[in-house]
Scaffold this motif. Structure first.
Motif, PDB file in Angstrom:
ATOM      1  N   LEU A   2      40.445  16.900  66.394  1.00  0.00           N
ATOM      2  CA  LEU A   2      40.827  16.154  65.199  1.00  0.00           C
ATOM      3  C   LEU A   2      41.674  14.943  65.562  1.00  0.00           C
ATOM      4  O   LEU A   2      41.524  13.859  64.989  1.00  0.00           O
ATOM      5  CB  LEU A   2      41.595  17.064  64.243  1.00  0.00           C
ATOM      6  N   GLU A  53      38.411  27.433  61.406  1.00  0.00           N
ATOM      7  CA  GLU A  53      39.161  27.959  62.548  1.00  0.00           C
ATOM      8  C   GLU A  53      40.434  28.666  62.078  1.00  0.00           C
ATOM      9  O   GLU A  53      40.810  29.716  62.625  1.00  0.00           O
ATOM     10  CB  GLU A  53      39.518  26.828  63.515  1.00  0.00           C
ATOM     11  N   LEU A  81      38.171  22.674  60.776  1.00  0.00           N
ATOM     12  CA  LEU A  81      39.525  23.130  61.063  1.00  0.00           C
ATOM     13  C   LEU A  81      39.912  24.284  60.140  1.00  0.00           C
ATOM     14  O   LEU A  81      40.542  25.255  60.573  1.00  0.00           O
ATOM     15  CB  LEU A  81      40.527  21.981  60.900  1.00  0.00           C
ATOM     16  N   GLU A  84      39.851  22.706  68.299  1.00  0.00           N
ATOM     17  CA  GLU A  84      39.417  22.005  67.090  1.00  0.00           C
ATOM     18  C   GLU A  84      40.490  21.041  66.613  1.00  0.00           C
ATOM     19  O   GLU A  84      40.197  19.917  66.191  1.00  0.00           O
ATOM     20  CB  GLU A  84      39.089  23.014  65.992  1.00  0.00           C
ATOM     21  N   PHE A  85      41.748  21.478  66.684  1.00  0.00           N
ATOM     22  CA  PHE A  85      42.846  20.608  66.258  1.00  0.00           C
ATOM     23  C   PHE A  85      42.987  19.416  67.200  1.00  0.00           C
ATOM     24  O   PHE A  85      43.241  18.291  66.764  1.00  0.00           O
ATOM     25  CB  PHE A  85      44.149  21.403  66.203  1.00  0.00           C
TER      26      PHE A  85
END
Length: 215
Positions: free
Chosen positions: A68, A86, A83, A64-65
């Motif tokens: 981003l 998560e 985020l 997820e990061f």
């Protein structure tokens, strides 16, 4: 999930553990034919399972990061929310790992204390020596496993802190320039999570070996 796992999660667990009466807790299970050794194996299996789940969760947070960093338009608030989800899930996974490791340590202390005390009850010197040797061997395996578990546990906190920092920064800077400010964090996070997963794999292997030795 084994029948024994279900038993260990029953009402008896809740009532006696909340009261803090460890001896009564173990005595109650022994009356049902479940020895400390059985409880210990079950708890090691549970701790291993929680580490496997945590590995997946931290990997998901990293994905997820990483996504981003590739943000190219859309609702940045949605990205922030994803985020943050998560991070919260990773925090819960880490707490579960720590709780289950503590449970392993608790029953191990009780088991080894009982084993040590019962050595004095032997009339046969040869059987006493054999049991004493087995106790030393089991303790050595256990210490190695617990050390590996705690080492992996210690690696979770820096990752969680980094995730929280980035989530907080993004929360108060919901603009494209914030993404650029976080670019330098990705490499560090990749390294930290990779190291964490490696240590968890070692702990899981130690757990498998310990479980095998106890069965």
């Amino acid at each position: 999930m084994t029948l024994k796992s279900l038993l260990l999660g029953a009402t008896l667990t809740t009532g006696l553990m909340l009261s803090g009466c460890q001896s009564a807790y173990y005595s109650a299970w022994e009356k049902l034919g479940v020895e400390k050794r059985d409880i210990m194996v079950d708890r090691v299996e549970n701790a291993k399972e929680s580490q496997e789940e945590a590995q997946e969760q931290f990997s998901s947070a990293l994905e997820e990061f990483s996504a981003l960093m590739n943000f190219d338009g859309g609702e940045l608030e949605d990205v922030y929310n994803d985020l943050n989800d998560e991070y919260q899930a990773s925090k819960s996974a880490a707490e579960k790992v720590s709780s289950r490791i503590n449970n392993v340590e608790s029953v191990a202390d009780a088991l080894f204390d009982e084993w040590e005390d019962e050595l004095e009850s032997y009339q046969s010197a040869s059987l006493r020596r054999e049991s004493e040797a087995k106790l030393r061997e089991t303790r050595t395996r256990y210490d190695s496993m617990l050390t590996a578990m705690r080492r992996a546990e210690d690696k979770m906190e820096p990752v969680l802190q980094a995730l929280e920092d980035n989530v907080l920064y993004l929360k108060h800077n919901l603009n494209a320039s914030a993404i650029g400010a976080l670019q330098g964090e990705l490499s560090q996070m990749q390294g930290d999570i990779s190291s964490l997963i490696e240590d968890m794999n070692s702990a899981i292997s130690e757990s498998d070996a310990f479980i095998k030795s106890m069965k």
